[in-house]
Design an enzyme around this catalytic site. Structure first.
Site, PDB file in Angstrom:
ATOM      1  N   LYS A 189      -7.855  -2.471 -52.211  1.00 30.28           N
ATOM      2  CA  LYS A 189      -6.602  -3.238 -52.180  1.00 30.28           C
ATOM      3  C   LYS A 189      -6.881  -4.707 -51.872  1.00 30.28           C
ATOM      4  O   LYS A 189      -6.309  -5.606 -52.494  1.00 30.28           O
ATOM      5  CB  LYS A 189      -5.643  -2.665 -51.136  1.00 30.28           C
ATOM      6  CG  LYS A 189      -5.057  -1.335 -51.524  1.00 30.28           C
ATOM      7  CD  LYS A 189      -4.192  -0.793 -50.409  1.00 30.28           C
ATOM      8  CE  LYS A 189      -3.600   0.553 -50.755  1.00 30.28           C
ATOM      9  NZ  LYS A 189      -2.748   1.067 -49.668  1.00 30.28           N
ATOM     10  N   CYS A 208      -5.234  -3.004 -46.137  1.00 31.17           N
ATOM     11  CA  CYS A 208      -5.204  -1.878 -45.191  1.00 31.17           C
ATOM     12  C   CYS A 208      -4.804  -0.597 -45.900  1.00 31.17           C
ATOM     13  O   CYS A 208      -4.070  -0.632 -46.885  1.00 31.17           O
ATOM     14  CB  CYS A 208      -4.173  -2.116 -44.089  1.00 31.17           C
ATOM     15  SG  CYS A 208      -4.392  -3.606 -43.138  1.00 31.17           S
ATOM     16  N   ASP A 209      -5.246   0.510 -45.353  1.00 27.91           N
ATOM     17  CA  ASP A 209      -4.758   1.808 -45.791  1.00 27.91           C
ATOM     18  C   ASP A 209      -4.905   2.793 -44.640  1.00 27.91           C
ATOM     19  O   ASP A 209      -5.898   2.749 -43.910  1.00 27.91           O
ATOM     20  CB  ASP A 209      -5.506   2.330 -47.016  1.00 27.91           C
ATOM     21  CG  ASP A 209      -4.701   3.414 -47.707  1.00 27.91           C
ATOM     22  OD1 ASP A 209      -3.852   3.052 -48.547  1.00 27.91           O
ATOM     23  OD2 ASP A 209      -4.885   4.602 -47.382  1.00 27.91           O
ATOM     24  N   THR A 210      -3.903   3.654 -44.493  1.00 31.16           N
ATOM     25  CA  THR A 210      -3.905   4.628 -43.410  1.00 31.16           C
ATOM     26  C   THR A 210      -3.802   6.026 -43.979  1.00 31.16           C
ATOM     27  O   THR A 210      -2.998   6.275 -44.879  1.00 31.16           O
ATOM     28  CB  THR A 210      -2.714   4.364 -42.456  1.00 31.16           C
ATOM     29  OG1 THR A 210      -2.827   3.040 -41.929  1.00 31.16           O
ATOM     30  CG2 THR A 210      -2.691   5.360 -41.302  1.00 31.16           C
TER      31      THR A 210
END
Length: 186
Positions: A51, A67-69
């Site tokens: 991203k 960010c990624d969660t």
């Protein structure tokens, strides 16, 4: 030099404002469906890097934060639920158990890149079917990894946390701030 948050998440925008009011939002439109990794933590990091790279390719002189969660329940990745049935499945799996929340972060400016994962452990009390049904009838679980918002109604289910609370919301504020300081962005 602009600071760009490559995320559409309202929670990330709110938490980013605690670091600096001087940033812009440009969500990545990356197709995540084909991205895989060996572990849930590596998946979160890989998605964050992708991203970030998607937006950084158009902003080579700016700072980009991706960010990624993901929620990791016994090695199974829970992203955002597709529908109510998926949300119910996730919440049943999380009920009465410990799970991990991994947030991958990538901060990039030109050739400088800092990529990392922050992991928090979360323990939920057992959830009744009535609680799960009530919750999944609200809008709250549908744009969140693991089908819950720790800062919302899911706070009622929280037995304990080991790690960064803000990480569970999808944005480990202090670690992001440190990464920005390391490249003299703030």
């Amino acid at each position: 030099m602009a600071i760009i948050l490559a995320s559409a998440s309202p929670r990330r925008r709110e938490l980013m404002s605690s670091i600096t009011p001087d940033y812009v939002v440009e969500p990545s439109t990356l197709d995540e469906s084909g991205i895989t990794a060996l572990t849930p933590a590596l998946l979160a990091q890989t998605l964050a890097e992708e991203k970030c790279g998607d937006i950084a390719s158009h902003h080579v002189d700016d700072v980009v934060i991706g960010c990624d969660t993901v929620v990791d329940c016994d090695g199974q990745v829970f992203g955002k639920p597709k529908d109510k049935e998926d949300a119910v499945r996730m919440l049943r799996a999380l009920s009465g158990k410990t799970h991990a929340v991994h947030t991958g972060v990538c901060v990039r400016c030109g050739e400088k890149k800092n990529s990392f994962v922050v992991t928090s452990k979360v323990v939920f009390f057992s959830l009744s079917e009535a609680e799960i049904q009530f919750y999944t009838d609200t809008k709250e679980p549908y744009d969140k990894a693991g089908a819950y918002a720790i800062q919302g109604r899911a706070a009622l289910w929280l037995d304990k946390i080991d790690g960064d609370y803000y990480n569970i919301m999808g944005f480990p504020v202090s670690r992001v701030a440190q990464a920005l300081r390391e490249i003299d962005a703030i």
